[in-house]
Design a protein around this motif. Sequence first.
Motif, mmCIF file in Angstrom:
data_model
loop_
_atom_site.group_PDB
_atom_site.id
_atom_site.type_symbol
_atom_site.label_atom_id
_atom_site.label_comp_id
_atom_site.label_asym_id
_atom_site.label_seq_id
_atom_site.Cartn_x
_atom_site.Cartn_y
_atom_site.Cartn_z
ATOM 1 N N TYR A 43 -7.774 6.506 -4.285
ATOM 2 C CA TYR A 43 -8.020 5.234 -3.608
ATOM 3 C C TYR A 43 -9.338 4.641 -4.099
ATOM 4 O O TYR A 43 -10.373 5.301 -4.104
ATOM 5 C CB TYR A 43 -8.067 5.429 -2.096
ATOM 6 N N MET A 90 -7.696 -1.145 6.221
ATOM 7 C CA MET A 90 -7.412 -2.490 5.715
ATOM 8 C C MET A 90 -7.038 -3.442 6.845
ATOM 9 O O MET A 90 -7.401 -4.623 6.821
ATOM 10 C CB MET A 90 -6.307 -2.415 4.664
ATOM 11 N N VAL A 140 -5.574 4.693 5.394
ATOM 12 C CA VAL A 140 -6.105 3.598 4.578
ATOM 13 C C VAL A 140 -5.589 2.252 5.097
ATOM 14 O O VAL A 140 -6.315 1.255 5.115
ATOM 15 C CB VAL A 140 -5.746 3.807 3.098
ATOM 16 N N ILE A 187 -9.183 -1.721 -2.692
ATOM 17 C CA ILE A 187 -9.004 -1.980 -1.259
ATOM 18 C C ILE A 187 -9.660 -3.301 -0.877
ATOM 19 O O ILE A 187 -9.093 -4.102 -0.117
ATOM 20 C CB ILE A 187 -9.568 -0.808 -0.439
ATOM 21 N N LEU A 226 0.836 -1.195 0.000
ATOM 22 C CA LEU A 226 0.000 0.000 0.000
ATOM 23 C C LEU A 226 0.870 1.244 0.000
ATOM 24 O O LEU A 226 1.771 1.387 0.835
ATOM 25 C CB LEU A 226 -0.906 0.015 1.235
#
Length: 275
Positions: A137, A181, A177, A142, A131
């Motif tokens: 994004y 995740m 982000v 994702i 990442l």
Amino acid sequence: MSEAASVPESVPSEEPAWSYLFDMDGVLVHEEHPVPGAGELLAELTERGIRFMVLTNNSIHTPRDLRARLLGNGLDVPEDAIWTSALATAQFLDAQRPGGSAYVIGEAGLTTALHKVGYVLTDRDPDYVVLGETRTYSFTAITRAVRLLEAGAKFIATNPDSTGPSREGSLPATGAVAALMERASGRAPYYVGKPNPLMMRSALRALGTHSQNTLMIGDRMDTDVRSGLEAGMPTILVLSGISGRDTAEAYPYRPTRIIDTVADLVGRSADPFPG
């Protein structure tokens, strides 16, 4: 007005052959404008043959792109004097698993660096999910990454920065982000960029110098100063970016010196710690 702290015992008392590591944003440039004194200092270092390297946690751009950006701001930095978290990540993965594969969320700076070390970029059973920073994004990407992590891919992120700057205000960045995740997959990432001293050591190797006579100059206590300290380097905090003098006082560690801007080093690059 600048403030000096005592120089660590590891720093030679006589004039050393200093080398310099600079963070980029907030130190040399600020909101697409050069910081006062940045051009003069870089020219002085070049004239004196003092080695330097510019670092950035941002993995979007290649060194060639960043050189062009800096030139547009009147700052002449050679392409091989720019070290990014993307380059550090590629070097780390090449050492860990040469010729491996990765599913990448990121832009050209990251994909180019991985291609150069011989990595295959794929969404089918990759060794790693990597990442990086991007301004686009994708929820679909994702989701795919989360499923690959659940299937056993290792999780690498270029840097832990939660937000990044823009003219309109803060933007969600890699760290934010990565947290999403991690929560979805149950897999924690390994961050390569600052404040991981791994990035500093890889930059030192690229520069061909040692920590005891290399300065880390940055505008953030939590990344630049911390990573410099943990890599064994003297550190200088500039007040032209994120951290202010009050912010610096809140941390349990201190930079070796605090200055207003890099302009305070012009004419003093061979002796950055006045007695």
